[in-house]
Design an enzyme around this catalytic site. Structure first.
Site, mmCIF file in Angstrom:
data_model
loop_
_atom_site.group_PDB
_atom_site.id
_atom_site.type_symbol
_atom_site.label_atom_id
_atom_site.label_comp_id
_atom_site.label_asym_id
_atom_site.label_seq_id
_atom_site.Cartn_x
_atom_site.Cartn_y
_atom_site.Cartn_z
ATOM 1 N N SER A 172 0.832 -1.195 0.000
ATOM 2 C CA SER A 172 0.000 0.000 0.000
ATOM 3 C C SER A 172 0.875 1.257 0.000
ATOM 4 O O SER A 172 2.073 1.199 0.261
ATOM 5 C CB SER A 172 -0.892 0.011 1.238
ATOM 6 O OG SER A 172 -0.075 0.210 2.380
ATOM 7 N N LYS A 173 0.208 2.363 -0.293
ATOM 8 C CA LYS A 173 0.868 3.664 -0.265
ATOM 9 C C LYS A 173 1.453 3.902 1.129
ATOM 10 O O LYS A 173 2.522 4.470 1.286
ATOM 11 C CB LYS A 173 -0.199 4.724 -0.553
ATOM 12 C CG LYS A 173 0.183 5.724 -1.574
ATOM 13 C CD LYS A 173 -1.000 6.512 -2.057
ATOM 14 C CE LYS A 173 -1.540 7.465 -1.013
ATOM 15 N NZ LYS A 173 -2.574 8.374 -1.544
ATOM 16 N N ARG A 174 0.691 3.438 2.129
ATOM 17 C CA ARG A 174 1.138 3.632 3.509
ATOM 18 C C ARG A 174 2.469 2.901 3.779
ATOM 19 O O ARG A 174 3.332 3.416 4.466
ATOM 20 C CB ARG A 174 0.072 3.157 4.494
ATOM 21 C CG ARG A 174 -0.406 4.259 5.428
ATOM 22 C CD ARG A 174 -1.609 3.829 6.245
ATOM 23 N NE ARG A 174 -2.724 3.466 5.384
ATOM 24 C CZ ARG A 174 -3.350 2.285 5.406
ATOM 25 N NH1 ARG A 174 -2.975 1.348 6.250
ATOM 26 N NH2 ARG A 174 -4.365 2.042 4.604
ATOM 27 N N ALA A 196 5.258 5.026 2.555
ATOM 28 C CA ALA A 196 5.557 6.161 3.435
ATOM 29 C C ALA A 196 6.260 5.665 4.702
ATOM 30 O O ALA A 196 7.222 6.265 5.173
ATOM 31 C CB ALA A 196 4.265 6.884 3.779
#
Ligand code: GLU
Length: 508
Positions: free
Chosen positions: A263-265, A268
């Site tokens: 995921s994008k998370r 990050a």
């Protein structure tokens, strides 16, 4: 394969392009090129509420950067256009009405309040979120429950309505997925999906089937998240066009991150990119980092993506795009999730940097150096520098640290690395060495090294003890290629100037 191969990538322009999306592009592209077919990019923008400005342009830029250009698209044209579904709106109602007339779909007039009431009234412990399906449809306000005359009048009066598919109450829908083999679904658990919305726009389910048909798509490869929708699409194919015209399906495995679906998370949290290129959300202004800006070469990016879920059956890991086209087969894509490993991704990039020619790296490296404030870049020197430092760079961005000192004298020195062992003998050595250097006619690495070692022997100092200070003088820090090579590229005047300046700093 006798049928002309036509495959498509059909993104909804709702944001940046995730690794999984680009891998879908890549597998479609490779398959098309391998079979002399066409790769089509179709923009699925029928859900206006999810439309994000700039997302479509972003997709084009990503494909261009990755070298995966479509043969047909809103930008490239083609004889099956338009390639943007919002521009094909008029095509869809006809098919939705045909389904109604044939008894496979119906008009539904329920208001949002009525739908809410349904979700509330039919909620039970066994069925906490009731759907509009075969068990409920006969209790709702639609053309199946109203008198034909009433429905007709409501339609004529322009009453807001949608068209829903009438999913069979108990049927098994099966198809052969090119990766998973035989797949079956029980239609009783699938709801009566909306096909045409109140605004006259089709939903994804209707539009994808109609357009795959009209665009003569032979194979539909897409992410595994679409597998639950497959029974709806297959029934639509059966009702509208007959199953023999249906594309062959392949549902690609998920890409997994450290904790399940990537995921994008994750990006990050762990500091790695998950998008092809930087994406700035136009509303939140949030930046999601991309592989391009992180310093990946497109060759490495597609190579690592290809291997996320596929291999050619050997141990080979480095593949050029041409080799991938030759060797790719959809049957060799694994059905299980593919784990993304950022360290491995960097390894691929390092391998591709090592394999690239100096001239192909020159453009991107020059841009990075200019961004770092260096404006006096001599192309001949840059080419030499790239050849010298290439093996030390994992990401393109590493070239900045590894090569900027060639164009800009250090203004800071890693004094801690020299100080404890610095003494007068060494200072004298370098003072004499500058004179030696001045006398060298043939300014090449081997002659500089020879002079350095001879002088060290005369002064009775181990050359190993002098090389680190020499490096700090030229570079500022403990990195870079062999120090005599650095001196050779810098040129006589610059090398001597750097030694003299550093001697002053070291003395202080
Ligand atoms: N529009 C869908 C998406 O956004 C396409 C799914 C498909 O390829 O059928 O991913």
């Amino acid at each position: 394969m006798s049928k002309k191969i036509r495959v498509r990538f059909a993104p909804s322009p709702t944001g940046g392009l995730h690794l999984g999306g680009v891998r879908t592009v890549l597998y479609n592209y490779l398959f098309a090129k391998k079979h002399q077919g066409h790769f089509i990019l179709r923009i699925e923008d029928t859900d206006q509420s999810r439309y994000v400005a700039g997302a479509e342009e972003y997709i084009f830029s990503c494909l261009q950067w990755a070298g995966l250009e479509p043969d047909e698209s809103p930008l490239h044209g083609g004889k099956y256009g338009p390639y943007r579904q919002s521009e094909r709106k008029d095509n869809y109602r006809h098919y939705a009405e045909k389904l109604v007339n044939d008894g496979h779909a119906y008009y539904a007039f329920d208001t949002p309040e009525e739908l809410d009431r349904m979700r509330h009234d039919f909620k039970t412990e066994q069925n906490p979120s009731p759907q509009y399906d075969h068990s409920i449809r006969m209790k709702m306000r639609n053309s199946l429950t109203l008198h034909a005359e009433d429905s007709k009048k409501m339609l004529e009066a322009g009453t807001a309505h949608v068209i829903r598919i009438k999913m069979p109450g108990s049927e098994t829908v099966s198809f052969t997925d090119m990766i998973r083999g035989e797949v079956s679904f029980d239609t009783s658990v699938v709801d009566d999906k909306v096909l045409l919305k109140a605004d006259g726009m089709p939903t994804y389910h209707l539009a994808v089937v109609v357009d795959d048909y009209l665009m003569k798509i032979s194979h539909a490869f897409r992410g595994e998240e679409w597998l639950p929708s497959a029974p709806v699409h297959i029934l639509l194919w059966k009702y509208l066009f007959g199953l023999e015209n249906m594309p062959q399906w392949a549902h690609l495995p998920l890409i997994l991150g450290p904790n399940g679906k990537l995921s994008k998370r994750d990006g990050a949290k762990y500091g790695f990119p998950v998008f092809a290129m930087n994406w700035i959300d136009p509303v939140s202004k949030e930046l999601t980092e991309g592989f391009k800006e992180k310093g990946f070469l497109p060759e490495a990016f597609i190579n690592l993506l290809a291997l996320l879920g596929w291999n050619d059956g050997t141990e080979q890991e480095i593949f050029s795009k041409e080799e991938l086209i030759e060797k790719f087969s959809i049957e060799r894509v694994h059905s299980g999730g593919a784990k993304f490993d950022y360290e491995k991704a960097k390894w691929f990039n390092h391998e591709w940097i090592k394999r690239s020619t100096s001239s192909s790296l020159q453009g991107p490296v020059k841009i990075l150096l200019i961004q770092d404030g260096i404006d006096n870049i001599n192309e001949v020197i840059l080419s030499k520098v790239i050849g010298l430092v290439r093996d030390r760079c994992t990401l393109l961005t590493d070239f900045v640290q590894q090569s900027s000192f060639f164009f800009r004298a250090p203004d800071k020195y890693d004094l801690d690395a020299v100080k404890s062992k610095w003494n007068d003998d060494k200072k004298k050595f370098f003072q004499s060495f500058t004179k030696e250097l001045n006398a060298i006619d043939n300014w090449e690495s081997a002659f500089i090294e020879d002079g350095f070692k001879k002088l060290a022997a005369i002064q009775n100092i181990k050359p190993g003890e002098l090389q680190l200070p020499f490096r700090i003088m030229l570079v500022g820090g403990k990195f870079g290629p062999p120090v005599f090579d650095i001196a050779a590229v810098l040129g006589k005047t610059e090398a001597i100037a750097r030694i003299s300046k550093a001697l002053e700093v070291f003395a202080g």
